[in-house]
Design a protein around this motif. Structure first.
Motif, PDB file in Angstrom:
ATOM      1  N   MET A 249       3.269   4.156  -5.348  1.00 27.50           N
ATOM      2  CA  MET A 249       1.854   4.460  -5.573  1.00 27.50           C
ATOM      3  C   MET A 249       1.696   5.835  -6.192  1.00 27.50           C
ATOM      4  O   MET A 249       2.554   6.693  -6.048  1.00 27.50           O
ATOM      5  N   HIS A 250       0.559   6.009  -6.836  1.00 30.72           N
ATOM      6  CA  HIS A 250       0.271   7.318  -7.414  1.00 30.72           C
ATOM      7  C   HIS A 250      -1.124   7.770  -6.983  1.00 30.72           C
ATOM      8  O   HIS A 250      -1.265   8.665  -6.172  1.00 30.72           O
ATOM      9  N   CYS A 251      -2.169   7.095  -7.506  1.00 29.54           N
ATOM     10  CA  CYS A 251      -3.527   7.561  -7.212  1.00 29.54           C
ATOM     11  C   CYS A 251      -4.003   7.102  -5.830  1.00 29.54           C
ATOM     12  O   CYS A 251      -4.768   7.793  -5.180  1.00 29.54           O
ATOM     13  N   GLY A 252      -3.559   5.918  -5.396  1.00 23.66           N
ATOM     14  CA  GLY A 252      -4.029   5.377  -4.118  1.00 23.66           C
ATOM     15  C   GLY A 252      -5.465   4.875  -4.190  1.00 23.66           C
ATOM     16  O   GLY A 252      -6.044   4.498  -3.180  1.00 23.66           O
ATOM     17  N   ARG A 253      -6.058   4.856  -5.385  1.00 19.15           N
ATOM     18  CA  ARG A 253      -7.486   4.553  -5.521  1.00 19.15           C
ATOM     19  C   ARG A 253      -7.764   3.421  -6.506  1.00 19.15           C
ATOM     20  O   ARG A 253      -8.884   3.278  -6.978  1.00 19.15           O
ATOM     21  N   GLY A 254      -6.725   2.640  -6.890  1.00 23.94           N
ATOM     22  CA  GLY A 254      -6.967   1.507  -7.778  1.00 23.94           C
ATOM     23  C   GLY A 254      -7.210   1.887  -9.219  1.00 23.94           C
ATOM     24  O   GLY A 254      -7.845   1.129  -9.963  1.00 23.94           O
ATOM     25  N   LEU A 255      -6.716   3.034  -9.653  1.00 20.83           N
ATOM     26  CA  LEU A 255      -7.015   3.511 -11.002  1.00 20.83           C
ATOM     27  C   LEU A 255      -5.802   3.601 -11.922  1.00 20.83           C
ATOM     28  O   LEU A 255      -5.921   3.406 -13.133  1.00 20.83           O
ATOM     29  N   CYS A 256      -4.619   3.899 -11.395  1.00 16.03           N
ATOM     30  CA  CYS A 256      -3.487   4.214 -12.277  1.00 16.03           C
ATOM     31  C   CYS A 256      -2.600   2.999 -12.587  1.00 16.03           C
ATOM     32  O   CYS A 256      -1.846   3.020 -13.551  1.00 16.03           O
ATOM     33  N   GLY A 257      -2.646   1.956 -11.781  1.00 19.05           N
ATOM     34  CA  GLY A 257      -1.856   0.752 -12.026  1.00 19.05           C
ATOM     35  C   GLY A 257      -0.424   0.812 -11.512  1.00 19.05           C
ATOM     36  O   GLY A 257       0.319  -0.167 -11.634  1.00 19.05           O
ATOM     37  N   HIS A 258      -0.012   1.921 -10.905  1.00 20.31           N
ATOM     38  CA  HIS A 258       1.362   2.050 -10.408  1.00 20.31           C
ATOM     39  C   HIS A 258       1.748   0.943  -9.421  1.00 20.31           C
ATOM     40  O   HIS A 258       2.902   0.546  -9.360  1.00 20.31           O
ATOM     41  N   CYS A 259       0.784   0.506  -8.637  1.00 19.21           N
ATOM     42  CA  CYS A 259       1.114  -0.374  -7.508  1.00 19.21           C
ATOM     43  C   CYS A 259       0.767  -1.831  -7.797  1.00 19.21           C
ATOM     44  O   CYS A 259       0.710  -2.642  -6.884  1.00 19.21           O
ATOM     45  N   GLN A 260       0.536  -2.160  -9.068  1.00 12.33           N
ATOM     46  CA  GLN A 260      -0.055  -3.457  -9.410  1.00 12.33           C
ATOM     47  C   GLN A 260       0.907  -4.634  -9.191  1.00 12.33           C
ATOM     48  O   GLN A 260       2.078  -4.558  -9.531  1.00 12.33           O
ATOM     49  N   VAL A 266      -2.045  -2.950  -4.865  1.00 15.31           N
ATOM     50  CA  VAL A 266      -1.621  -2.874  -3.462  1.00 15.31           C
ATOM     51  C   VAL A 266      -2.394  -1.774  -2.731  1.00 15.31           C
ATOM     52  O   VAL A 266      -2.698  -1.892  -1.551  1.00 15.31           O
ATOM     53  N   CYS A 267      -2.768  -0.696  -3.463  1.00 14.87           N
ATOM     54  CA  CYS A 267      -3.422   0.434  -2.787  1.00 14.87           C
ATOM     55  C   CYS A 267      -4.845   0.106  -2.349  1.00 14.87           C
ATOM     56  O   CYS A 267      -5.336   0.702  -1.391  1.00 14.87           O
ATOM     57  N   THR A 268      -5.521  -0.799  -3.042  1.00 13.38           N
ATOM     58  CA  THR A 268      -6.907  -1.082  -2.671  1.00 13.38           C
ATOM     59  C   THR A 268      -7.090  -2.526  -2.184  1.00 13.38           C
ATOM     60  O   THR A 268      -7.830  -2.770  -1.239  1.00 13.38           O
TER      61      THR A 268
HETATM   62  S1  FES Z   1      -1.655   3.634  -6.779  1.00  7.63           S
HETATM   63 FE1  FES Z   1      -2.897   3.859  -8.548  1.00  7.63          FE
HETATM   64  S2  FES Z   1      -3.672   1.834  -8.801  1.00  7.63           S
HETATM   65 FE2  FES Z   1      -2.678   1.729  -6.889  1.00  7.63          FE
END
Ligand code: FES
Ligand SMILES: Cc1cc2nc3c(=O)[nH]c(=O)nc-3n(C[C@H](O)[C@H](O)[C@H](O)COP(=O)(O)OP(=O)(O)OC[C@H]3O[C@@H](n4cnc5c(N)ncnc54)[C@H](O)[C@@H]3O)c2cc1C
Length: 286
Positions: A249-260, A266-268
């Motif tokens: 994860m990176h942003c943890g807020r559903g914005l960066c796509g790292h966790c897609q 996954v973060c949201t």
């Molecule tokens: S950590 Fe950035 S979209 Fe999930």
């Protein structure tokens, strides 16, 4: 399983700005894991649901996501259990009570206790996967009358890797919950008088109503495939299964796509997912 992704304490105008978290207690376990108790400014509660996570910043090193392991029924500071694997986690293991970290969150969907009210629940935890499930296990034990039959199955690699040994003993000896445990193996220099074998070897011992029991699973990626196969063979419907998944994860807020995972974040949308939602997602690897 969605829940609020907004912090209940005031994180100020910039949601990426962490608040100070004071480390008030640490407790090393015998393996590479350590428990951290963290207090927010003015003693404010984190306001999390079991299964949610926080983003923790070690100043000058970096930030990483960690599940909250304490139950919201426990007032005061919250707890994380952290395995030292890399830069952030090793730096954190060198910190002591009195040191300060940055905290953002709580984030993600958790296990909403109201959804499981009155239900029989089977918890299946592998390794550090016990950390997020412990929050929900202790919630159900603290509010015991709200839930049906409770069963926990916990497996880890070796006896020294067991987390929360005092609590495990209470779970095993108490009559609030059925508790089963195993280790993959016991090296000669360690003591163990329980069963050895991977976690799926003890799941068939569990006496549950397979039609109705809700099953909450968290563990290393390799565990899901085999546990899900075992549950399928036992006749547990997919709709009764909930998984907590981990992704970078990176942003943890559903914005960066790292966790897609496909169209899911996954973060949201997670980390807790109802199994039918992720069953056919190739990248979920479950
Ligand atoms: S950590 Fe950035 S979209 Fe999930
Ligand atoms: C929602 C969520 C909840 C999490 N909860 C917890 C928790 O409660 N406790 C906890 O200890 N961890 C948890 N993690 C994992 C934790 O975020 C990572 O271990 C952490 O990001 C590693 O950061 P680092 O800077 O120390 O390692 P890095 O420097 O980023 O990585 C160093 C090396 O370690 C490897 N590595 C990274 N993560 C892991 C891992 N999990 N297991 C094995 N090897 C790894 C990397 O591949 C790399 O080779 C969670 C992750 C997510 C997404």
């Amino acid at each position: 399983m969605r829940s609020s992704t907004t912090a209940k304490f005031d994180i100020g105008e910039n949601e990426y700005q962490p608040v100070n978290g004071l480390i008030t207690r640490t407790r090393p376990f015998t393996g590479a894991d350590k428990l951290f108790e963290i207090q927010l400014p003015d003693g404010e509660e984190l306001g999390h649901q079991p299964g949610q996570f926080v983003q923790l910043l070690v100043p000058g090193v970096g930030e990483a996501p960690f599940s909250v392991t304490s139950s919201p029924t426990k007032p005061g500071p919250f707890e994380l259990t952290i395995r030292a694997v890399g830069n952030v986690t090793r730096a954190l293991h060198n910190m002591e009570p009195g040191d300060t970290v940055g905290i953002r969150g709580p984030y993600g969907s958790g296990f909403d206790p109201d959804v499981f009210e009155g239900e029989d629940i089977l918890f299946i935890a592998g390794g550090i996967g016990l950390a997020p499930l412990r929050s929900m296990i202790n919630y159900t034990l603290d509010e015991r009358e709200r839930f049906g039959e409770l069963t926990t199955v916990y497996g880890c690699k070796e006896p020294v890797e067991q987390l929360y040994p005092d609590e495990l003993e209470e779970w095993a000896e108490g009559d609030a919950m059925e508790y089963f445990e195993t280790v993959d193996q016991c090296p000669q220099d360690q003591e163990w008088d329980g069963p050895t074998g991977v976690i799926t070897s003890i799941i068939p011992e569990v006496d549950i109503d397979v039609e109705t029991t809700k099953v909450l699973v968290c563990g290393p990626p390799v565990m899901y495939k085999f546990v899900l196969q075992e549950l399928d063979e036992m006749g547990v419907p997919d709709g009764n299964i909930y998984l907590s998944l981990e992704r970078n994860m990176h942003c943890g807020r559903g914005l960066c796509g790292h966790c897609q995972i496909n169209e899911l974040y996954v973060c949201t949308d997670g980390p807790v997912f109802h199994y039918p939602v992720v069953r056919d997602k190739q990248e979920a690897e479950v």
